[in-house]
Design a protein around this motif. Structure first.
Motif, PDB file in Angstrom:
ATOM      1  N   THR A 260       0.573  -1.121  -0.133  1.00  0.00           N
ATOM      2  CA  THR A 260       0.026   0.151   0.289  1.00  0.00           C
ATOM      3  C   THR A 260       0.946   1.013  -0.130  1.00  0.00           C
ATOM      4  OG1 THR A 260      -1.476  -1.410   1.258  1.00  0.00           O
ATOM      5  CG2 THR A 260      -1.562   1.114   1.432  1.00  0.00           C
ATOM      6  N   ILE A 261       1.779   1.490   0.848  1.00  0.00           N
ATOM      7  CA  ILE A 261       2.742   2.075   0.920  1.00  0.00           C
ATOM      8  C   ILE A 261       3.348   2.871  -0.712  1.00  0.00           C
ATOM      9  CG2 ILE A 261       4.890   3.208   1.404  1.00  0.00           C
ATOM     10  CD1 ILE A 261       4.554   2.127   4.205  1.00  0.00           C
ATOM     11  N   LEU A 262       3.874   1.794  -1.051  1.00  0.00           N
ATOM     12  CA  LEU A 262       4.895   1.816  -2.448  1.00  0.00           C
ATOM     13  C   LEU A 262       3.860   2.635  -3.047  1.00  0.00           C
ATOM     14  CD1 LEU A 262       6.709   0.959  -3.739  1.00  0.00           C
ATOM     15  CD2 LEU A 262       6.472  -1.191  -4.666  1.00  0.00           C
ATOM     16  N   THR A 263       2.461   1.385  -3.785  1.00  0.00           N
ATOM     17  CA  THR A 263       1.075   1.503  -4.862  1.00  0.00           C
ATOM     18  C   THR A 263       0.557   3.940  -4.755  1.00  0.00           C
ATOM     19  OG1 THR A 263       0.671  -0.456  -4.430  1.00  0.00           O
ATOM     20  CG2 THR A 263      -1.701   1.132  -5.300  1.00  0.00           C
ATOM     21  N   TYR A 264       0.316   4.012  -2.729  1.00  0.00           N
ATOM     22  CA  TYR A 264       0.269   5.406  -2.818  1.00  0.00           C
ATOM     23  C   TYR A 264       1.247   6.606  -2.871  1.00  0.00           C
ATOM     24  CZ  TYR A 264      -4.490   3.891  -0.548  1.00  0.00           C
ATOM     25  OH  TYR A 264      -5.634   3.227  -0.527  1.00  0.00           O
ATOM     26  N   SER A 265       2.277   5.665  -2.958  1.00  0.00           N
ATOM     27  CA  SER A 265       3.409   6.602  -3.030  1.00  0.00           C
ATOM     28  C   SER A 265       3.717   7.198  -4.348  1.00  0.00           C
ATOM     29  CB  SER A 265       5.116   6.561  -2.576  1.00  0.00           C
ATOM     30  OG  SER A 265       4.943   5.927  -1.025  1.00  0.00           O
ATOM     31  N   LEU A 266       4.704   6.392  -5.498  1.00  0.00           N
ATOM     32  CA  LEU A 266       3.720   6.368  -6.568  1.00  0.00           C
ATOM     33  C   LEU A 266       2.934   7.533  -7.456  1.00  0.00           C
ATOM     34  CD1 LEU A 266       5.585   2.996  -7.809  1.00  0.00           C
ATOM     35  CD2 LEU A 266       6.787   4.511  -7.869  1.00  0.00           C
ATOM     36  N   ALA A 267       1.339   6.767  -6.948  1.00  0.00           N
ATOM     37  CA  ALA A 267       0.492   7.107  -8.235  1.00  0.00           C
ATOM     38  C   ALA A 267       0.321   8.444  -7.746  1.00  0.00           C
ATOM     39  CB  ALA A 267      -1.367   6.272  -7.079  1.00  0.00           C
ATOM     40  N   GLY A 268       0.740   8.916  -6.338  1.00  0.00           N
ATOM     41  CA  GLY A 268       0.192  10.322  -5.476  1.00  0.00           C
ATOM     42  C   GLY A 268       1.180  10.739  -5.109  1.00  0.00           C
ATOM     43  N   GLY A 269       2.741  11.156  -6.142  1.00  0.00           N
ATOM     44  CA  GLY A 269       3.695  11.635  -6.382  1.00  0.00           C
ATOM     45  C   GLY A 269       3.197  12.144  -8.112  1.00  0.00           C
ATOM     46  N   ALA A 270       2.615  10.716  -8.827  1.00  0.00           N
ATOM     47  CA  ALA A 270       2.165  11.362 -10.268  1.00  0.00           C
ATOM     48  C   ALA A 270       1.600  11.593 -10.072  1.00  0.00           C
ATOM     49  CB  ALA A 270       2.274  10.148 -11.091  1.00  0.00           C
ATOM     50  N   LEU A 271      -0.133  11.937  -9.540  1.00  0.00           N
ATOM     51  CA  LEU A 271      -0.753  12.663  -9.733  1.00  0.00           C
ATOM     52  C   LEU A 271      -0.007  13.908  -9.739  1.00  0.00           C
ATOM     53  CD1 LEU A 271      -3.762  12.519  -9.953  1.00  0.00           C
ATOM     54  CD2 LEU A 271      -4.111  12.380  -7.706  1.00  0.00           C
ATOM     55  N   VAL A 272       0.091  14.501  -8.813  1.00  0.00           N
ATOM     56  CA  VAL A 272       0.569  15.474  -7.879  1.00  0.00           C
ATOM     57  C   VAL A 272       1.413  16.774  -9.261  1.00  0.00           C
ATOM     58  CG1 VAL A 272       1.416  17.297  -6.054  1.00  0.00           C
ATOM     59  CG2 VAL A 272       0.238  15.102  -5.428  1.00  0.00           C
ATOM     60  N   GLY A 273       2.833  15.536  -8.976  1.00  0.00           N
ATOM     61  CA  GLY A 273       3.395  15.815 -10.464  1.00  0.00           C
ATOM     62  C   GLY A 273       2.664  15.923 -11.776  1.00  0.00           C
ATOM     63  N   GLY A 274       1.960  15.831 -12.444  1.00  0.00           N
ATOM     64  CA  GLY A 274       1.553  15.563 -13.347  1.00  0.00           C
ATOM     65  C   GLY A 274       0.421  17.122 -14.076  1.00  0.00           C
ATOM     66  N   LEU A 275      -1.062  16.432 -12.700  1.00  0.00           N
ATOM     67  CA  LEU A 275      -1.506  17.702 -13.003  1.00  0.00           C
ATOM     68  C   LEU A 275      -1.192  19.019 -12.700  1.00  0.00           C
ATOM     69  CD1 LEU A 275      -4.834  16.041 -11.423  1.00  0.00           C
ATOM     70  CD2 LEU A 275      -4.283  15.578 -13.288  1.00  0.00           C
ATOM     71  N   GLY A 276       0.141  18.729 -12.051  1.00  0.00           N
ATOM     72  CA  GLY A 276       0.230  20.572 -11.125  1.00  0.00           C
ATOM     73  C   GLY A 276       0.794  21.433 -12.019  1.00  0.00           C
ATOM     74  N   SER A 277       1.494  20.441 -13.118  1.00  0.00           N
ATOM     75  CA  SER A 277       2.550  20.884 -14.069  1.00  0.00           C
ATOM     76  C   SER A 277       1.388  21.619 -15.322  1.00  0.00           C
ATOM     77  CB  SER A 277       3.901  19.713 -14.941  1.00  0.00           C
ATOM     78  OG  SER A 277       2.664  18.811 -15.377  1.00  0.00           O
ATOM     79  N   MET A 278       0.084  20.208 -15.457  1.00  0.00           N
ATOM     80  CA  MET A 278      -0.529  21.022 -16.478  1.00  0.00           C
ATOM     81  C   MET A 278      -1.295  22.269 -16.234  1.00  0.00           C
ATOM     82  SD  MET A 278      -2.294  17.464 -17.197  1.00  0.00           S
ATOM     83  CE  MET A 278      -3.558  18.325 -18.588  1.00  0.00           C
ATOM     84  N   PHE A 279      -1.923  22.298 -15.121  1.00  0.00           N
ATOM     85  CA  PHE A 279      -2.030  23.223 -14.577  1.00  0.00           C
ATOM     86  C   PHE A 279      -1.277  24.524 -14.169  1.00  0.00           C
ATOM     87  CE2 PHE A 279      -5.559  20.556 -12.434  1.00  0.00           C
ATOM     88  CZ  PHE A 279      -6.713  20.935 -12.833  1.00  0.00           C
ATOM     89  N   SER A 280       0.043  25.323 -13.760  1.00  0.00           N
ATOM     90  CA  SER A 280       1.467  25.880 -13.776  1.00  0.00           C
ATOM     91  C   SER A 280       1.326  26.465 -15.391  1.00  0.00           C
ATOM     92  CB  SER A 280       2.076  25.377 -12.935  1.00  0.00           C
ATOM     93  OG  SER A 280       1.500  24.841 -11.679  1.00  0.00           O
ATOM     94  N   ILE A 281       1.135  25.909 -15.721  1.00  0.00           N
ATOM     95  CA  ILE A 281       1.200  25.744 -17.717  1.00  0.00           C
ATOM     96  C   ILE A 281       0.742  27.031 -18.589  1.00  0.00           C
ATOM     97  CG2 ILE A 281       0.706  24.078 -18.750  1.00  0.00           C
ATOM     98  CD1 ILE A 281       2.794  24.527 -20.765  1.00  0.00           C
ATOM     99  N   ARG A 282      -0.863  26.357 -17.944  1.00  0.00           N
ATOM    100  CA  ARG A 282      -2.468  26.646 -18.879  1.00  0.00           C
ATOM    101  C   ARG A 282      -2.489  28.410 -19.052  1.00  0.00           C
ATOM    102  NH1 ARG A 282      -7.518  24.769 -16.165  1.00  0.00           N
ATOM    103  NH2 ARG A 282      -7.204  26.294 -14.393  1.00  0.00           N
ATOM    104  N   LYS A 283      -1.884  28.727 -18.061  1.00  0.00           N
ATOM    105  CA  LYS A 283      -2.387  30.437 -18.457  1.00  0.00           C
ATOM    106  C   LYS A 283      -1.633  30.704 -19.210  1.00  0.00           C
ATOM    107  CE  LYS A 283       0.218  32.028 -14.465  1.00  0.00           C
ATOM    108  NZ  LYS A 283       0.408  32.794 -13.399  1.00  0.00           N
ATOM    109  N   HIS A 284      -0.260  30.124 -19.450  1.00  0.00           N
ATOM    110  CA  HIS A 284       0.780  30.778 -20.041  1.00  0.00           C
ATOM    111  C   HIS A 284       0.941  30.065 -21.730  1.00  0.00           C
ATOM    112  CE1 HIS A 284       3.330  32.318 -17.128  1.00  0.00           C
ATOM    113  NE2 HIS A 284       2.886  30.947 -16.135  1.00  0.00           N
ATOM    114  N   LEU A 285      -0.263  29.647 -21.974  1.00  0.00           N
ATOM    115  CA  LEU A 285      -0.702  28.738 -23.679  1.00  0.00           C
ATOM    116  C   LEU A 285      -1.255  29.631 -24.088  1.00  0.00           C
ATOM    117  CD1 LEU A 285      -2.348  25.463 -22.271  1.00  0.00           C
ATOM    118  CD2 LEU A 285       0.141  26.038 -23.619  1.00  0.00           C
ATOM    119  N   ASN A 286      -1.904  31.400 -23.438  1.00  0.00           N
ATOM    120  CA  ASN A 286      -3.056  31.923 -24.526  1.00  0.00           C
ATOM    121  C   ASN A 286      -1.696  33.071 -24.517  1.00  0.00           C
ATOM    122  OD1 ASN A 286      -5.444  31.208 -24.274  1.00  0.00           O
ATOM    123  ND2 ASN A 286      -5.375  31.249 -21.934  1.00  0.00           N
ATOM    124  N   VAL A 287      -0.974  33.088 -25.751  1.00  0.00           N
ATOM    125  CA  VAL A 287       0.048  33.781 -26.602  1.00  0.00           C
ATOM    126  C   VAL A 287      -0.866  34.974 -27.626  1.00  0.00           C
ATOM    127  CG1 VAL A 287       1.934  34.412 -27.573  1.00  0.00           C
ATOM    128  CG2 VAL A 287       1.493  32.534 -26.303  1.00  0.00           C
TER     129      VAL A 287
END
Length: 286
Positions: free
Chosen positions: A259-286
């Protein structure tokens, strides 16, 4: 999007980790610390639940059978006790068993009853008193009430801490990636001017955030599993209060590491992937 283009953008996202190594290290380190604290908070909650269950199993209810009851009545009492919702174990002790164990201190035949939910002890003890053939019921109600209150308090604090640390993790990753995006805003603008789609611009940053999240998850899993393994190994050498409270209640490592391994990998991937997408969104309107 062509497969070759997808591969090129994916490799570019991975290479960006090295180009911006300072931000990468800061993001991975901060996310790993937050996630490690998060998982340890969850482990504390799980072990407190186990401790309460263990202590509860050591504090049985004793249901005394009417001294004048015949064998059929005694059997019916046992059936009624076993059929009560929330009862996990019923053990009958005859008068002879009681005399042998307590050396004449008491001689009433009784049933030793363990509950699966300690919070129901007071309610169930009153139910037992109304069973035909029951002489009296003794139950450590005050003690179990204390155990339940401690369990509920730790659960509330643990879940609150998990939510706070999760929010901190998301904010940390989002801030770090936003700084990375802001430092490369000119690069994003040029890509947009030459005709790059939003998907093509976003993909490298998504891969970058996803990779940082997975690396953080690996570090989190290693630190948490290693630390918990050390605690489990050290536990038998601790005496006194620890042994009285925990006994064999500490959850084994083999029960929690998947459970620790699953939550660590899934949580890290979710936070990292979604965090990057939301962070770049406002810079896409040029």
């Amino acid at each position: 999007m062509k497969i070759s283009t997808f591969g090129f953008l994916t490799r570019r996202g991975v290479r960006n980790l090295g180009k911006h190594w300072a931000m990468t290290i800061a993001c991975i380190a901060s996310l790993s610390v937050c996630m490690t604290l998060n998982i340890f908070a969850s482990l504390i909650e799980v072990n407190v639940d186990s401790m309460v269950s263990y202590l509860g199993s050591q504090n049985e209810m004793v249901v005394y059978v009417d001294p004048e009851a015949d064998d059929a009545t005694i059997q019916s009492v046992g059936n009624a006790l076993s059929g009560t919702a929330g009862v996990s174990r019923v053990q009958y002790m005859s008068k002879e068993d009681v005399l042998n164990q307590y050396k004449g201190y008491m001689s009433k035949a009784n049933y030793r009853v363990s509950l699966s939910d300690l919070s129901q002890m007071e309610t169930i003890s009153k139910q037992f008193e109304n069973i035909s053939g029951v002489y009296s019921v003794t139950a450590p109600i005050e003690m179990t009430r204390t155990f339940v209150e401690v369990q509920q308090a730790v659960t509330k604090v643990g879940r609150g801490l998990v939510l706070v640390l999760m929010a901190v993790s998301i904010i940390t990753v989002g801030t770090t990636i936003r700084l990375s995006v802001f430092a490369r805003r000119r690069e994003i603008e040029i890509m947009k001017y030459v005709g790059a789609t939003n998907r093509m611009v976003t993909l490298p940053f998504f891969v970058e955030g996803l990779t940082m999240g997975l690396l953080s998850g690996i570090l989190t899993a290693a630190a948490t599993i290693g630390g918990y393994a050390y605690i489990v190994q050290l536990s038998p050498t601790l005496g006194g209060l620890w042994q009285m409270l925990m006994g064999t209640a500490l959850v084994p490592l083999e029960n929690v590491w998947p459970t620790i391994l699953t939550y660590s990998l899934a949580g890290g991937a979710l936070v990292g992937g979604l965090g990057s997408m939301f962070s770049i969104r406002k810079h896409l309107n040029v």
